[in-house]
Write an enzyme that holds these catalytic residues in place. Structure first.
Site, short mmCIF file in Angstrom:
data_model
loop_
_atom_site.label_atom_id
_atom_site.label_comp_id
_atom_site.label_asym_id
_atom_site.label_seq_id
_atom_site.Cartn_x
_atom_site.Cartn_y
_atom_site.Cartn_z
N ASP A 1 0.82 -1.22 0.00
CA ASP A 1 0.00 0.00 0.00
C ASP A 1 0.85 1.27 0.00
OD1 ASP A 1 0.59 -1.05 2.63
OD2 ASP A 1 -0.73 0.47 3.50
N ASP B 1 4.73 3.65 8.51
CA ASP B 1 3.79 3.05 9.45
C ASP B 1 4.61 2.75 10.68
OD1 ASP B 1 2.36 2.95 7.08
OD2 ASP B 1 1.94 0.83 7.17
#
Ligand SMILES: [Zn+2]
Length: 296
Positions: A59, A204
């Site tokens: 992603d 992240d």
């Protein structure tokens, strides 16, 4: 351009942000469909010469093949610099080998360092750093930091004291001016340049206080907030953060504003993200939306 986590939704694409500094465009992450978002939001994507990929979860980089292909179809000539984990090089080589018969431009790959903060780009006005965050696989955040510019000369004082052009650089760097034997102090003929601005991108990552010194006092902190408090256990299993974690980091780092994104597709209401982050952080909390522009 993308504020969803792993799964895109009809409202939110996967991660990608465009940082415009003095009309130089820097692309940060490139989730699938990023080139469509660049078109949708009318961004002059040919200005992108630098792409920073935080880590190799799909992603965050599956938009590269399409964007690289489009640049080629449109006859790009300028070099394209891509920064990312070392093994991204293989993926780029494969794109060049399998998708493209002839490349109209060169891709220059720069592997990132995952052990410490490192300056990866510099121009006259700006420095960009990568720094390690805590995720399942090696992952970097990025810090955009303006340089402190020299002082500005007050125009009226050039006329008043007949300051010759040859002395202007020294005065901007702090020198006093000798006006027929009278010393005019620098502070009287110059004003300070604006305070440099900083933008930190943290995705992240699990909650990790070790990143605080890397992003200390930034004007705007983007911190992922994949989950709310109800999924805190899931957050730690997957090395992600909750909105409250992001708020704690923003508070400890004394960030000017906090931008939340990378939301799990299970959430439809984003007010609790603001509420939970605001319980620990006093500054403004902003929910990222695709197409949103923030000016520092
Ligand atoms: Zn990830």
């Amino acid at each position: 351009m993308g504020s969803s986590s792993a799964l895109p939704t009809s409202q939110r694409n996967t991660t990608a942000q465009l940082v415009n500094h003095a009309e130089r465009f820097f692309l940060v992450d490139c989730g699938e469909g990023t080139q469509i978002q660049l078109r949708r939001f009318n961004l002059k994507f040919f200005r992108i010469d630098h792409i920073f990929i935080s880590h190799l979860h799909g992603d965050h980089f599956f938009g590269l093949p399409g964007l690289i292909n489009t640049f080629n179809l449109l006859g790009r000539k300028k070099d394209l610099h891509i920064f990312g984990p070392a093994s991204l090089q293989e993926f780029i080589n494969a794109i060049e080998r399998y998708i493209l018969h002839h490349m109209s431009y060169e891709i220059i790959f720069h592997p990132l360092n995952f052990s410490e903060k490192e300056m990866i780009y510099e121009n006259k006005l700006l420095k960009i750093f990568s720094f390690p965050v805590s995720h399942k696989i090696p992952t970097c955040g990025f810090l955009f930091e303006e340089k402190k510019l020299p002082r500005n000369i007050i125009k009226a004082s050039i006329e008043k004291y007949k300051i010759p052009i040859q002395q202007i650089k020294a005065i901007k760097d702090g020198a006093d001016f000798d006006y027929n034997g009278t010393i005019i102090p620098n502070t009287e003929i110059t004003i300070d340049s604006p305070e440099p601005r900083q933008y930190a991108f943290c995705t992240d990552t699990a909650y990790d206080e070790q990143i605080i010194p890397f992003i200390k006092s930034c004007n705007l902190l983007y911190h992922e907030a994949t989950f709310l408090d109800d999924m805190e256990e899931r957050a730690s299993e997957t090395y992600h953060s909750t909105a409250r974690h992001a708020g704690k980091i923003a508070k400890k780092a004394e960030a000017g504003k906090l931008l939340l994104g990378h939301f799990s597709s299970r959430y439809k209401n984003f007010k609790p993200f603001v509420d939970q982050a605001s319980e620990v952080y006093d500054g403004e909390v902003i929910i990222a939306e695709d197409g949103m522009t923030l000016k520092l």
